[in-house]
Write a protein that holds these residues in place. Structure first.
Motif, PDB file in Angstrom:
ATOM      1  N   LEU A   1       0.846  -1.253   0.116  1.00 14.22           N
ATOM      2  CA  LEU A   1       0.029   0.057   0.169  1.00 14.22           C
ATOM      3  C   LEU A   1       0.950   1.269  -0.119  1.00 14.22           C
ATOM      4  O   LEU A   1       0.584   2.215  -0.897  1.00 14.22           O
ATOM      5  CB  LEU A   1      -1.007  -0.063   1.282  1.00 14.22           C
ATOM      6  N   ALA A   2       1.698   1.260   0.684  1.00 14.29           N
ATOM      7  CA  ALA A   2       2.678   2.419   0.727  1.00 14.29           C
ATOM      8  C   ALA A   2       3.610   2.575  -0.623  1.00 14.29           C
ATOM      9  O   ALA A   2       3.589   3.833  -0.964  1.00 14.29           O
ATOM     10  CB  ALA A   2       3.623   2.367   1.957  1.00 14.29           C
ATOM     11  N   LEU A   3       3.903   1.538  -1.228  1.00  8.96           N
ATOM     12  CA  LEU A   3       4.495   1.658  -2.427  1.00  8.96           C
ATOM     13  C   LEU A   3       3.592   2.175  -3.381  1.00  8.96           C
ATOM     14  O   LEU A   3       4.090   3.149  -4.378  1.00  8.96           O
ATOM     15  CB  LEU A   3       5.170   0.332  -2.760  1.00  8.96           C
ATOM     16  N   TYR A   4       2.330   1.639  -3.347  1.00  7.68           N
ATOM     17  CA  TYR A   4       1.357   2.364  -4.207  1.00  7.68           C
ATOM     18  C   TYR A   4       1.236   3.847  -4.444  1.00  7.68           C
ATOM     19  O   TYR A   4       1.302   4.636  -5.306  1.00  7.68           O
ATOM     20  CB  TYR A   4       0.140   1.735  -4.159  1.00  7.68           C
ATOM     21  N   PHE A   5       0.887   4.528  -3.128  1.00  7.38           N
ATOM     22  CA  PHE A   5       0.763   5.567  -2.827  1.00  7.38           C
ATOM     23  C   PHE A   5       2.016   6.769  -2.966  1.00  7.38           C
ATOM     24  O   PHE A   5       1.998   7.677  -3.508  1.00  7.38           O
ATOM     25  CB  PHE A   5       0.225   6.136  -1.616  1.00  7.38           C
ATOM     26  N   LEU A   6       3.166   6.096  -2.560  1.00  2.00           N
ATOM     27  CA  LEU A   6       4.465   6.985  -2.737  1.00  2.00           C
ATOM     28  C   LEU A   6       4.857   7.045  -4.306  1.00  2.00           C
ATOM     29  O   LEU A   6       5.230   8.275  -4.751  1.00  2.00           O
ATOM     30  CB  LEU A   6       5.569   6.129  -1.940  1.00  2.00           C
ATOM     31  N   LYS A   7       4.717   6.124  -5.042  1.00  3.35           N
ATOM     32  CA  LYS A   7       4.431   5.952  -6.469  1.00  3.35           C
ATOM     33  C   LYS A   7       4.091   7.217  -7.089  1.00  3.35           C
ATOM     34  O   LYS A   7       4.455   7.897  -8.063  1.00  3.35           O
ATOM     35  CB  LYS A   7       4.536   4.660  -7.121  1.00  3.35           C
ATOM     36  N   ARG A   8       2.635   7.518  -6.546  1.00  2.00           N
ATOM     37  CA  ARG A   8       2.035   8.294  -7.040  1.00  2.00           C
ATOM     38  C   ARG A   8       1.925   9.859  -6.318  1.00  2.00           C
ATOM     39  O   ARG A   8       1.077  10.807  -6.482  1.00  2.00           O
ATOM     40  CB  ARG A   8       0.589   8.023  -6.777  1.00  2.00           C
ATOM     41  N   GLY A   9       3.054   9.901  -5.429  1.00  2.00           N
ATOM     42  CA  GLY A   9       3.313  11.388  -4.985  1.00  2.00           C
ATOM     43  C   GLY A   9       2.692  11.816  -3.580  1.00  2.00           C
ATOM     44  O   GLY A   9       2.716  12.641  -3.164  1.00  2.00           O
ATOM     45  N   PHE A  10       1.841  10.646  -3.045  1.00  2.00           N
ATOM     46  CA  PHE A  10       1.246  10.924  -1.789  1.00  2.00           C
ATOM     47  C   PHE A  10       2.098  10.738  -0.603  1.00  2.00           C
ATOM     48  O   PHE A  10       3.147  10.175  -0.603  1.00  2.00           O
ATOM     49  CB  PHE A  10       0.066   9.846  -1.717  1.00  2.00           C
ATOM     50  N   ASN A  11       1.732  11.624   0.414  1.00  2.00           N
ATOM     51  CA  ASN A  11       2.335  11.614   1.870  1.00  2.00           C
ATOM     52  C   ASN A  11       1.726  10.338   2.414  1.00  2.00           C
ATOM     53  O   ASN A  11       0.608  10.139   2.195  1.00  2.00           O
ATOM     54  CB  ASN A  11       2.431  12.749   2.641  1.00  2.00           C
ATOM     55  N   VAL A  12       2.494   9.522   3.304  1.00  2.00           N
ATOM     56  CA  VAL A  12       1.766   8.409   3.840  1.00  2.00           C
ATOM     57  C   VAL A  12       2.286   8.362   5.425  1.00  2.00           C
ATOM     58  O   VAL A  12       3.350   8.955   5.773  1.00  2.00           O
ATOM     59  CB  VAL A  12       2.246   7.022   3.236  1.00  2.00           C
ATOM     60  N   LEU A  13       1.260   7.982   6.287  1.00  2.00           N
ATOM     61  CA  LEU A  13       1.518   7.617   7.550  1.00  2.00           C
ATOM     62  C   LEU A  13       0.926   6.298   7.744  1.00  2.00           C
ATOM     63  O   LEU A  13      -0.115   5.748   7.304  1.00  2.00           O
ATOM     64  CB  LEU A  13       0.465   8.374   8.690  1.00  2.00           C
ATOM     65  N   VAL A  14       2.049   5.236   8.366  1.00  2.00           N
ATOM     66  CA  VAL A  14       1.816   4.165   8.384  1.00  2.00           C
ATOM     67  C   VAL A  14       1.743   3.528   9.629  1.00  2.00           C
ATOM     68  O   VAL A  14       2.783   3.987  10.393  1.00  2.00           O
ATOM     69  CB  VAL A  14       2.883   3.071   7.473  1.00  2.00           C
ATOM     70  N   GLU A  15       0.541   2.624  10.145  1.00  2.00           N
ATOM     71  CA  GLU A  15       0.570   2.174  11.381  1.00  2.00           C
ATOM     72  C   GLU A  15       1.871   1.305  11.673  1.00  2.00           C
ATOM     73  O   GLU A  15       2.425   0.546  10.688  1.00  2.00           O
ATOM     74  CB  GLU A  15      -0.311   1.242  11.642  1.00  2.00           C
ATOM     75  N   LYS A  16       2.377   1.099  12.887  1.00  2.00           N
ATOM     76  CA  LYS A  16       3.799   0.375  13.231  1.00  2.00           C
ATOM     77  C   LYS A  16       3.548  -1.108  12.775  1.00  2.00           C
ATOM     78  O   LYS A  16       2.315  -1.384  13.269  1.00  2.00           O
ATOM     79  CB  LYS A  16       4.483   0.906  14.383  1.00  2.00           C
ATOM     80  N   PRO A  17       4.636  -1.678  12.547  1.00  2.00           N
ATOM     81  CA  PRO A  17       5.854  -1.229  11.962  1.00  2.00           C
ATOM     82  C   PRO A  17       5.639  -0.818  10.556  1.00  2.00           C
ATOM     83  O   PRO A  17       4.823  -1.510   9.491  1.00  2.00           O
ATOM     84  CB  PRO A  17       6.639  -2.438  11.874  1.00  2.00           C
TER      85      PRO A  17
END
Length: 304
Positions: free
Chosen positions: A78-94
């Protein structure tokens, strides 16, 4: 300026993150995504004027931050999908289960000029910030030993207790010490018939010979969130279960075995609220404490 937020995952932890963004005047919850109809119905009851979806790909460019509160196995994808599209992300640990995955995400984040935040809640607690000031001031001399007892939590099926609970201790220790341990040993157990290891004891040795003992378990009749910091001249006990008096300082007497008790004033704001404030401020700054933190934490967890 008010930033729009999309939240993916509205099961156990998602509602807590959602509540803190909703309570902030700096953020607006725009969309909540979950595969469960019941969770989406609950989200609509909890927050007004939001849209819901079962598909994270429906999150549009009008969102400034995507919050990921899903199973740990899905974090990287999920993080990869959104970072590739230029979104900032907050991810629950870890953030991820592999150091190699963390490095990939950080490389893409840097390339696309977007930010990665991770919900390590205790590094935003007033009690841990207080202890950090004590360590940096050298007020009570050298830190000799840390003990941590973290017990009782929902049993997970996607990760073991180390990636779920001990991650808190590892994040706290790196935040406080800015060091990783030179020696790691652990015992991982299944106290009940769970898919994952539900209990663990961890021993860490740091470069200055400072010793750490961590006992962590999902299985306990009592919820425990206790850390002991033993200095040359004092011992500090941090109990995150205490509503007000979370820190007790026991100051050693010079000429006897007696101690003087001090109870300091602390920032008692909810750590998640402090995290939300940090994210807002960091949108305008270049420096991000998570830039190095994620690699160091994941590196240590892999060794354990």
């Amino acid at each position: 300026m008010i930033y729009n937020v999309a939240l993916i995952g509205y099961g156990y932890w998602g509602p807590k993150l959602g509540r803190n963004f909703y309570n902030s005047s700096k953020f607006r919850i725009k969309k909540i995504v979950d595969l469960s109809n019941n969770n989406l119905l609950k989200a609509k009851k909890d927050f007004s004027n939001i849209s819901t979806s079962k598909n994270y790909k429906n999150i549009g460019k009008d969102c400034d931050l995507v919050v990921i509160a899903t199973t740990t196995q899905s974090h990287f994808t999920l993080a990869l999908y959104f970072l590739k599209r230029g979104f900032n992300v907050l991810v629950e640990k870890p953030l991820c289960l592999k150091l190699s995955q963390v490095k990939i995400l950080e490389k893409i984040s840097k390339k696309n000029k977007c930010k990665i935040f991770v919900d390590y809640p205790f590094i935003f607690s007033g009690s841990i910030k207080f202890i950090k000031k004590i360590i940096e001031s050298d007020k009570y001399g050298k830190l000799i030993r840390v003990e941590s007892y973290r017990e009782q939590a929902p049993i997970r099926k996607d990760v073991n207790v180390i990636w779920d609970l001990a991650v808190h201790d590892i994040s706290i220790l790196y935040y406080l010490l800015k060091q990783t341990p030179k020696k790691v040993s652990s015992t991982k157990l299944k106290m009940k018939k769970n898919k994952m290891q539900d209990s663990a004891q961890i021993h860490l040795t740091y470069p200055n010979q400072m010793e750490v003992f961590i006992k962590t378990s999902w299985i306990s009749p009592e919820k425990i969130r206790l850390m002991k910091f033993k200095f040359e001249k004092a011992e500090i006990i941090c109990d995150e279960n205490e509503p007000i008096y979370k820190i007790k300082q026991f100051i050693k007497s010079k000429n006897s075995n007696k101690y003087k008790l001090l109870i300091p004033e602390l920032d008692l704001n909810e750590p998640l609220s402090n995290l939300v404030k940090y994210i807002y401020k960091n949108f305008k700054n270049k420096n991000n404490i998570f830039d190095n933190l994620n690699k160091k934490i994941t590196q240590t967890l892999e060794k354990i």
